[in-house]
Design a protein around this motif. Sequence first.
Motif, PDB file in Angstrom:
ATOM      1  N   GLN A 776       0.838  -1.209   0.000  1.00  0.00           N
ATOM      2  CA  GLN A 776       0.000   0.000   0.000  1.00  0.00           C
ATOM      3  C   GLN A 776       0.867   1.251   0.000  1.00  0.00           C
ATOM      4  OE1 GLN A 776      -2.611   2.047   3.455  1.00  0.00           O
ATOM      5  NE2 GLN A 776      -3.366   0.019   2.890  1.00  0.00           N
ATOM      6  N   THR A 777       0.418   2.272  -0.657  1.00  0.00           N
ATOM      7  CA  THR A 777       1.080   3.567  -0.619  1.00  0.00           C
ATOM      8  C   THR A 777       0.155   4.578   0.046  1.00  0.00           C
ATOM      9  OG1 THR A 777       2.068   5.335  -1.937  1.00  0.00           O
ATOM     10  CG2 THR A 777       0.294   4.090  -2.967  1.00  0.00           C
ATOM     11  N   SER A 778       0.707   5.449   0.843  1.00  0.00           N
ATOM     12  CA  SER A 778      -0.080   6.361   1.668  1.00  0.00           C
ATOM     13  C   SER A 778      -0.263   7.703   0.972  1.00  0.00           C
ATOM     14  CB  SER A 778       0.606   6.570   3.023  1.00  0.00           C
ATOM     15  OG  SER A 778      -0.040   7.587   3.766  1.00  0.00           O
ATOM     16  N   TRP A 779      -1.481   7.970   0.496  1.00  0.00           N
ATOM     17  CA  TRP A 779      -1.729   9.277  -0.111  1.00  0.00           C
ATOM     18  C   TRP A 779      -1.653  10.384   0.931  1.00  0.00           C
ATOM     19  CZ3 TRP A 779      -5.693  11.749   2.197  1.00  0.00           C
ATOM     20  CH2 TRP A 779      -6.730  10.998   2.748  1.00  0.00           C
ATOM     21  N   VAL A 780      -1.888  10.034   2.213  1.00  0.00           N
ATOM     22  CA  VAL A 780      -1.789  11.033   3.282  1.00  0.00           C
ATOM     23  C   VAL A 780      -0.362  11.566   3.372  1.00  0.00           C
ATOM     24  CG1 VAL A 780      -2.027  11.438   5.757  1.00  0.00           C
ATOM     25  CG2 VAL A 780      -3.664   9.967   4.571  1.00  0.00           C
ATOM     26  N   LYS A 781       0.597  10.682   3.250  1.00  0.00           N
ATOM     27  CA  LYS A 781       2.004  11.069   3.392  1.00  0.00           C
ATOM     28  C   LYS A 781       2.588  11.628   2.090  1.00  0.00           C
ATOM     29  CE  LYS A 781       2.114   8.782   7.453  1.00  0.00           C
ATOM     30  NZ  LYS A 781       2.262   9.438   8.757  1.00  0.00           N
ATOM     31  N   LEU A 782       2.146  11.069   0.930  1.00  0.00           N
ATOM     32  CA  LEU A 782       2.840  11.336  -0.327  1.00  0.00           C
ATOM     33  C   LEU A 782       2.083  12.231  -1.295  1.00  0.00           C
ATOM     34  CD1 LEU A 782       4.216   7.732  -0.865  1.00  0.00           C
ATOM     35  CD2 LEU A 782       5.595   9.758  -0.446  1.00  0.00           C
ATOM     36  N   GLY A 783       0.794  12.437  -1.062  1.00  0.00           N
ATOM     37  CA  GLY A 783       0.026  13.224  -2.003  1.00  0.00           C
ATOM     38  C   GLY A 783      -0.286  12.459  -3.271  1.00  0.00           C
ATOM     39  N   THR A 784      -1.005  13.108  -4.184  1.00  0.00           N
ATOM     40  CA  THR A 784      -1.456  12.426  -5.393  1.00  0.00           C
ATOM     41  C   THR A 784      -0.299  12.014  -6.287  1.00  0.00           C
ATOM     42  OG1 THR A 784      -3.597  13.545  -5.358  1.00  0.00           O
ATOM     43  CG2 THR A 784      -2.843  12.668  -7.484  1.00  0.00           C
ATOM     44  N   GLU A 785       0.602  12.937  -6.610  1.00  0.00           N
ATOM     45  CA  GLU A 785       1.696  12.607  -7.520  1.00  0.00           C
ATOM     46  C   GLU A 785       2.631  11.567  -6.921  1.00  0.00           C
ATOM     47  OE1 GLU A 785       3.693  16.103  -8.823  1.00  0.00           O
ATOM     48  OE2 GLU A 785       1.932  16.940  -9.820  1.00  0.00           O
ATOM     49  N   GLY A 786       2.931  11.707  -5.640  1.00  0.00           N
ATOM     50  CA  GLY A 786       3.787  10.718  -4.989  1.00  0.00           C
ATOM     51  C   GLY A 786       3.132   9.351  -4.967  1.00  0.00           C
ATOM     52  N   THR A 787       1.823   9.320  -4.711  1.00  0.00           N
ATOM     53  CA  THR A 787       1.107   8.048  -4.702  1.00  0.00           C
ATOM     54  C   THR A 787       1.136   7.402  -6.081  1.00  0.00           C
ATOM     55  OG1 THR A 787      -0.341   8.798  -2.915  1.00  0.00           O
ATOM     56  CG2 THR A 787      -1.145   6.993  -4.287  1.00  0.00           C
ATOM     57  N   GLN A 788       0.939   8.190  -7.119  1.00  0.00           N
ATOM     58  CA  GLN A 788       0.984   7.631  -8.479  1.00  0.00           C
ATOM     59  C   GLN A 788       2.364   7.067  -8.808  1.00  0.00           C
ATOM     60  OE1 GLN A 788      -0.439  11.157 -10.516  1.00  0.00           O
ATOM     61  NE2 GLN A 788      -2.504  10.276 -10.777  1.00  0.00           N
ATOM     62  N   ALA A 789       3.413   7.747  -8.336  1.00  0.00           N
ATOM     63  CA  ALA A 789       4.769   7.239  -8.575  1.00  0.00           C
ATOM     64  C   ALA A 789       4.968   5.897  -7.896  1.00  0.00           C
ATOM     65  CB  ALA A 789       5.796   8.255  -8.087  1.00  0.00           C
ATOM     66  N   MET A 790       4.449   5.736  -6.680  1.00  0.00           N
ATOM     67  CA  MET A 790       4.619   4.471  -5.966  1.00  0.00           C
ATOM     68  C   MET A 790       3.774   3.361  -6.599  1.00  0.00           C
ATOM     69  SD  MET A 790       6.844   5.513  -3.936  1.00  0.00           S
ATOM     70  CE  MET A 790       7.259   7.181  -4.483  1.00  0.00           C
ATOM     71  N   LEU A 791       2.619   3.725  -7.157  1.00  0.00           N
ATOM     72  CA  LEU A 791       1.796   2.727  -7.844  1.00  0.00           C
ATOM     73  C   LEU A 791       2.498   2.177  -9.075  1.00  0.00           C
ATOM     74  CD1 LEU A 791      -1.735   4.376  -7.571  1.00  0.00           C
ATOM     75  CD2 LEU A 791      -0.987   2.256  -6.452  1.00  0.00           C
ATOM     76  N   GLN A 792       3.453   2.929  -9.606  1.00  0.00           N
ATOM     77  CA  GLN A 792       4.241   2.453 -10.741  1.00  0.00           C
ATOM     78  C   GLN A 792       5.579   1.857 -10.309  1.00  0.00           C
ATOM     79  OE1 GLN A 792       3.562   5.273 -14.384  1.00  0.00           O
ATOM     80  NE2 GLN A 792       3.352   6.532 -12.532  1.00  0.00           N
ATOM     81  N   ALA A 793       5.739   1.693  -8.989  1.00  0.00           N
ATOM     82  CA  ALA A 793       6.974   1.110  -8.441  1.00  0.00           C
ATOM     83  C   ALA A 793       6.660  -0.105  -7.574  1.00  0.00           C
ATOM     84  CB  ALA A 793       7.735   2.158  -7.634  1.00  0.00           C
ATOM     85  N   GLY A 794       5.532  -0.780  -7.870  1.00  0.00           N
ATOM     86  CA  GLY A 794       5.236  -2.033  -7.180  1.00  0.00           C
ATOM     87  C   GLY A 794       4.016  -2.026  -6.298  1.00  0.00           C
ATOM     88  N   CYS A 795       3.393  -0.881  -6.078  1.00  0.00           N
ATOM     89  CA  CYS A 795       2.247  -0.819  -5.170  1.00  0.00           C
ATOM     90  C   CYS A 795       0.948  -1.087  -5.921  1.00  0.00           C
ATOM     91  CB  CYS A 795       2.159   0.551  -4.508  1.00  0.00           C
ATOM     92  SG  CYS A 795       3.533   0.875  -3.390  1.00  0.00           S
ATOM     93  N   ASN A 796      -0.030  -1.607  -5.192  1.00  0.00           N
ATOM     94  CA  ASN A 796      -1.333  -1.912  -5.793  1.00  0.00           C
ATOM     95  C   ASN A 796      -2.496  -1.368  -4.998  1.00  0.00           C
ATOM     96  OD1 ASN A 796      -0.612  -4.126  -3.833  1.00  0.00           O
ATOM     97  ND2 ASN A 796      -2.728  -4.726  -4.267  1.00  0.00           N
TER      98      ASN A 796
END
Length: 845
Positions: A776-796
């Motif tokens: 999981q990636t935390s949109w609270v911590k990373l925001g929208t752009e950061g969350t999208q980057a993590m979704l392309q780095a293994g997160c679902n």
Amino acid sequence: MTELPTPQQVRRALARAERAAALDVAEATVLLAARGEELDRLTAAAARVRDAGLTAAGRPGVVTYSPKVFIPVTKLCRDRCHYCTFVASPGQLRRAGHEMFLSPDEILDIAREGASMGCLEALFTLGDRPEDRWPEAREWLDSKGYDSTLAYVRAMAVRVLEETGLLPHLNPGVMSWEEMNRLKPVSPSMGMMLETTSRRLFETKGEAHYGSPDKDPAVRLRVLEDAGRLSIPFTTGLLVGIGETLRERAETIFALRKVATQFGGVQEVIVQNFRSKPDTAMRHADDLPLDDYRAVIAVTRLVLGPKARVQAPPNLVDLEECRALLDAGVDDWGGVSPLTPDHVNPERPWPSLERLTDLTAQCGFELRPRLTIHPEYVRAALDGGSPWLDPRVSAHVAALATDEGLARPGVRPVGLPWQEPDGGFASAGRTDLHTAVDTEGRTEDRRSDFADVYGDWGAVKDAAAGTGRVDGAPAVLHAEGAEALRAAEADPGNLSDEHAYTLMTAEGALLDQVTRLADDLRRATVGDDVTYVVNRNINFTNVCYVGCRFCAFAQRRTDADAYSLSLDEVADRAAEAWDLGATEVCMQGGIDPELPASAYFDLVTAVKTRVPDMHVHAFSPMEIVNGTARTGLSIEDFLIKAREAGLGSLPGTAAEILDDEVRWVLTKGKLPTRTWIEVISTAHRVGIPTTSTMMYGHVDNPRHWVNHLRVLSRIQDASLEHGAARFTEFVPLPFVHTSSPIYLAGVARPGPTMRDNLAVHAMARILLHGRIDNIQTSWVKLGTEGTQAMLQAGCNDVGGTLMEETISRMAGSEHGSAKTVAELVAIGAGIGRPVRERTTTYAAR
């Protein structure tokens, strides 16, 4: 003994002591050898420091003692100290007509008689873990329904509080963090002598502590540190004359100072002189000479400073020699009993209180009784609350204490119920959680006890330096990158530590390859769907006394921004969330010492009664441990009872970094790594699934991240092997530094870099492959752009809608505290991924 210092060295060190200059270990060692006129000057300097401390404490010229009874719960012990006459074997006890332990009636008879004679403290004295050595001890405990000696001690402490009013002071030797946490609600104070930090005396055959596992100096120091982390007023000290060198004496004093400074929990330091006893291995050793005793008391006083309470037992010297101890800087005589002997030194009877009072007066001091918990801690605990005293024993202390924290003149203890604090589980402070969350900022920018709740920041900085943290980007091992990447492609879940570290520190093109591999593994494991859950966070209280140094959420009960929700308010929020489509509530709160013992069960019941089909995802491992301390239940029994109340799963928070070296920098009193593992593993075993987390980017480094993921892998492997519940997901949590105390104090760095975030999320997917499917990636911590980057780095997974999220916002997160379903769908759509709703346990909705 080591070579004695030269007269010139003594004079130089003495001159520094008289100027009140800070001493180092070498100078203290020199001063321990002072004799004659120089010793008189040394003790005079120490006495001036003592007098200044008493004046600063508001009781000039007052020397204290504790009127108490000794309760020798058992004389069995697993250790073999060469000077001890307290310990007996089962055979010796039988021949003397005694059981393995004092019975409850025997304990209460001693306590009642002591109370009738004006005693205020019940000192529980016993050997270390006798059941580990003596089958007879285990058999006795089993026959009475106790799983350990400490469980019996806890039960008897409650009986003494309720039936006599005496305050238990527990002295059972080496205890774990978990054991002290369970004993704190039944005793205002605890104790264990450090004795010495000399490993030579512990490791060398024939020396005083050889063959005694509980006398390992490292183990005993850990106990003192854990007591400080748990905010337990703790008595400790050194035993002088058991074969240690002057240097070893000095090192022991400085070790005590370090613990006292770092955590503030050392309420008194006993300087105890060795007295030879017949029928012991050290029966032919000489008693500690009086001049040696005077010197070590004086040096202890000078090193520990004016705020320390320095104690010397008045029965271990002749009464007239007590004058010399006062002259050397003593300000406390410790426990003196009108009823029971000193069971550790039975050949040395107590002086009468009348004679001790007269002698103290002749030396220019007033002798006054105190409680087992020293005045400074009494005042802190009763003047609006503090972590130093559990609310379940605060009424017992308050009944005996004056406003200045000493014993009330002429008071006689009376049994009081050991029960919940007045008021129970009721709303307090800011009860409108919408207001608490949505109002910008707080009345104050930090909790009111900011200056002292976290311990000594200088010591924290020193500890942080020892974590080997990496400032800036970690070093990249380019030469090994290709090899590590090939290994990850071949068997991602079983990389070697070095290959894992190489990829965790990747940059540039290598990092791109790592994130691509992670995303390929994600696609093969769970497909392209981005999942989310419709949930609501309910932080039911922000009152907390743990002292996590990274947390900007916690408040004292008396702070303007403190709040605690009532059960009805919690249920209302759950019902509101259900009406808005939520399938889960996530409940976590601060560690409030005034929560009722049944609080966690009551919270679950309140939600399930109002919304029977709501999944309750609640309570960190720290809260579970707090619950076991309040209820006296084991971790397993507590979790089973919570499950029966309706608990569906546990958040695997309170993990931070699963490495105690880092944890004890980040927190003062949070649970150690082994306890987090025990709670999570037990939850899985009893059928409760959990999440897992890691907070990174503070005083840690990439090796800590790899090791943390290894720990999670081992837990998951064990759970899968036994067919138990398991981790449903892993959630990396970037450190939010903005309002964090540890960042404001200049210890932590300002959170992870984008490189760090990509590496951690990608390597989590790689290293947890085959074990934990959902990252999981935390949109609270990373925001929208950061969350999208993590979704392309293994997160679902993007977590939940939350509806409200207080903890990250208080820490300074700028990405909001709620998302609509449409906003979460937009995050996935922005990178061309489908988005679907899931349940807490990842079933499709």
